[in-house]
Design an enzyme around this catalytic site. Structure first.
Site, PDB file in Angstrom:
ATOM      1  CB  CYS A 154      -5.005 -18.985  -4.851  1.00 56.67           C
ATOM      2  SG  CYS A 154      -4.897 -17.250  -4.511  1.00 56.67           S
ATOM      3  CB  CYS A 179     -11.188 -18.551 -11.680  1.00 56.64           C
ATOM      4  SG  CYS A 179     -12.739 -18.033 -10.941  1.00 56.64           S
ATOM      5  N   GLY A 227     -12.109 -23.042  -2.755  1.00 57.28           N
ATOM      6  CA  GLY A 227     -13.564 -23.169  -2.780  1.00 57.28           C
ATOM      7  C   GLY A 227     -14.301 -21.863  -2.996  1.00 57.28           C
ATOM      8  CB  CYS A 286      -6.431 -17.130   4.233  1.00 59.33           C
ATOM      9  SG  CYS A 286      -7.113 -17.522   2.610  1.00 59.33           S
ATOM     10  CB  CYS A 291     -13.062 -24.456  -6.616  1.00 58.34           C
ATOM     11  SG  CYS A 291     -14.104 -23.003  -6.850  1.00 58.34           S
ATOM     12  CG  LEU A 296     -15.673  -6.868 -11.078  1.00 57.03           C
ATOM     13  CD1 LEU A 296     -17.051  -7.506 -11.049  1.00 57.03           C
ATOM     14  CD2 LEU A 296     -15.796  -5.363 -10.863  1.00 57.03           C
ATOM     15  CG  HIS A 297     -10.506 -11.156 -10.647  1.00 54.04           C
ATOM     16  ND1 HIS A 297      -9.835 -10.489  -9.656  1.00 54.04           N
ATOM     17  CD2 HIS A 297     -10.815 -12.377 -10.119  1.00 54.04           C
ATOM     18  CE1 HIS A 297      -9.739 -11.271  -8.575  1.00 54.04           C
ATOM     19  NE2 HIS A 297     -10.335 -12.406  -8.822  1.00 54.04           N
ATOM     20  CD  GLU A 319      -4.009 -24.069  -0.231  1.00 52.50           C
ATOM     21  OE1 GLU A 319      -3.395 -24.991  -0.756  1.00 52.50           O
ATOM     22  OE2 GLU A 319      -3.895 -22.884  -0.552  1.00 52.50           O
ATOM     23  CB  CYS A 337      -8.046 -19.871  -9.399  1.00 48.83           C
ATOM     24  SG  CYS A 337      -8.160 -20.453  -7.697  1.00 48.83           S
TER      25      CYS A 337
END
Ligand code: SAH
Length: 350
Positions: free
Chosen positions: A334, A117, A160, A106, A113, A216-217, A93, A120
């Site tokens: 996402c 995470c 990804g 984007c 992936c 980073l989060h 996408e 996500c």
């Protein structure tokens, strides 16, 4: 028989080499490069190329266009979400966003992936394969041709992990920046990584003045490990060290992405810890109210909490912005749309 090569995957120099070995004139490479980057679908559309040479081309090459599998336009802000079908049937996408300064695409860098995470949506779909440089490029060309609007900015923040597909991503950046092609300036491109340390350092030497974003989060390893498994391999200290090398080599400011998750990473203490860690760095923090993802029970922080977090960072002299939420009615965040389509397909086949 020898497999055909996707013309979209080749740099101008590679085309020149291939054509030289075919005995064609050198200037042909530039003509063909121009045509494929314009988005033509068929060799027949190359009107300044003889039929004889087109036939010859067709024997060794194909033009790897993506197919638009689905398209959703947000009624709120016009953000458009594309699902593209690749030649082998896989789906990726891309999202088109409109800002005051123009259009931003984007794009995805992999089918699925590997990073895992927890917040996500791409995590739930597993990993299938890397995208080729041409498959990344054609997300942009297809959107341009579909809308008729020039895309001025690109962010590699779709599905990804770009640095898990390093060589193709770097080649894509060369292709997209090429003056004979669509010629998007490096300064208008952002590459976002979850923090693959050796690749951050390697990337600092590519001489590509793009913006590097680091997801980073979290302000410390304890929190980061809970939400990002990759942190077990590369700790925050190691990432920050790599970022310092990157900014020293490139003189480019780094963006730290920080998804605000209620009760997980958004306290005043978390803000101070983050501020303490990154103060003085050539950097900027982008605070993102986390998007809801099916199956993950993370909630976004309140507006007030985000503003407080921001003001604490500012006390450390750190510039911080809060990301505007776009396309919230079309699952623009996402991996969400691709996932909902796959879920539907699974439901109807079971
Ligand atoms: N793998 C790369 C790029 C793809 S994700 C990376 O990790 O940076 C692009 C950005 O969206 C990253 O900052 C990622 O952490 C963030 N993201 C993923 N899921 C999200 C969600 N549910 N809400 C907000 N941001 C999210």
């Amino acid at each position: 028989m020898e497999e055909k090569t996707n013309l979209m995957d080749l740099t101008l120099e590679e085309l020149q080499e291939r054509f030289a070995s075919m005995g064609a004139e050198k200037f042909r490479a530039k003509q063909i490069f121009q045509w494929v980057h314009k988005g033509i679908k068929d060799f027949e559309q190359m009107t300044n190329i003889s039929k004889e040479f087109r036939n010859k081309l067709e024997k060794s090459f194909y033009i790897g266009r993506l197919e638009i599998g689905n398209k959703l336009v947000s009624k709120i802000d016009g953000t458009t979400k594309y699902i593209f079908q690749l030649k082998d049937g896989n789906l990726v996408e891309s999202v088109l966003m409109q800002y005051l300064h123009g259009y931003t695409a984007c794009i995805s860098s992999q089918v699925g992936c590997r990073m895992g995470c927890r917040f996500c949506a791409s995590t739930g779909i597993g990993f299938v394969r890397n995208l080729s440089s041409g498959e990344m490029l054609d997300q942009i060309i297809s959107i341009q041709n579909d809308t008729g609007n020039r895309i001025g900015n690109v962010v590699i923040m779709g599905i990804g992990e770009p640095f898990d597909n390093y060589d193709n991503v770097v080649k894509f950046l060369r292709l997209v920046n090429h003056p004979v092609g669509i010629n998007i300036g490096y300064r208008h491109i952002s590459v976002s990584t979850c923090g693959l340390v050796p690749d951050i350092i390697r990337f600092s030497k590519e001489n590509m003045p793009v913006t590097l974003s680091i997801s980073l989060h979290a302000p410390n390893d304890e929190i980061r490990q809970q939400i990002m498994p990759v942190n077990k391999k590369y700790s925050i200290d190691k990432i920050i060290e790599a970022c310092k090398i990157y900014t020293e080599v490139t003189r480019r400011r780094i963006t730290f992405e920080y998804a605000m998750i209620s009760g997980v990473n958004d306290s005043a203490e978390n803000a101070s810890e983050l501020g303490h860690r990154i103060k003085g760095m050539l950097s900027h923090v982008n605070l993102i109210p986390i998007n809801d993802v099916e199956g993950a029970d993370f909630k976004k922080s309140s507006r007030q909490t985000i503003e407080k977090f921001k003001s604490i960072l500012e006390r450390y002299g750190i510039e911080a912005t809060v990301r505007r939420e776009l396309g919230s009615d079309i699952n623009a965040a996402c991996g969400q749309l691709r996932r909902s389509i796959i879920n539907k397909a699974e439901e109807s086949s079971s």
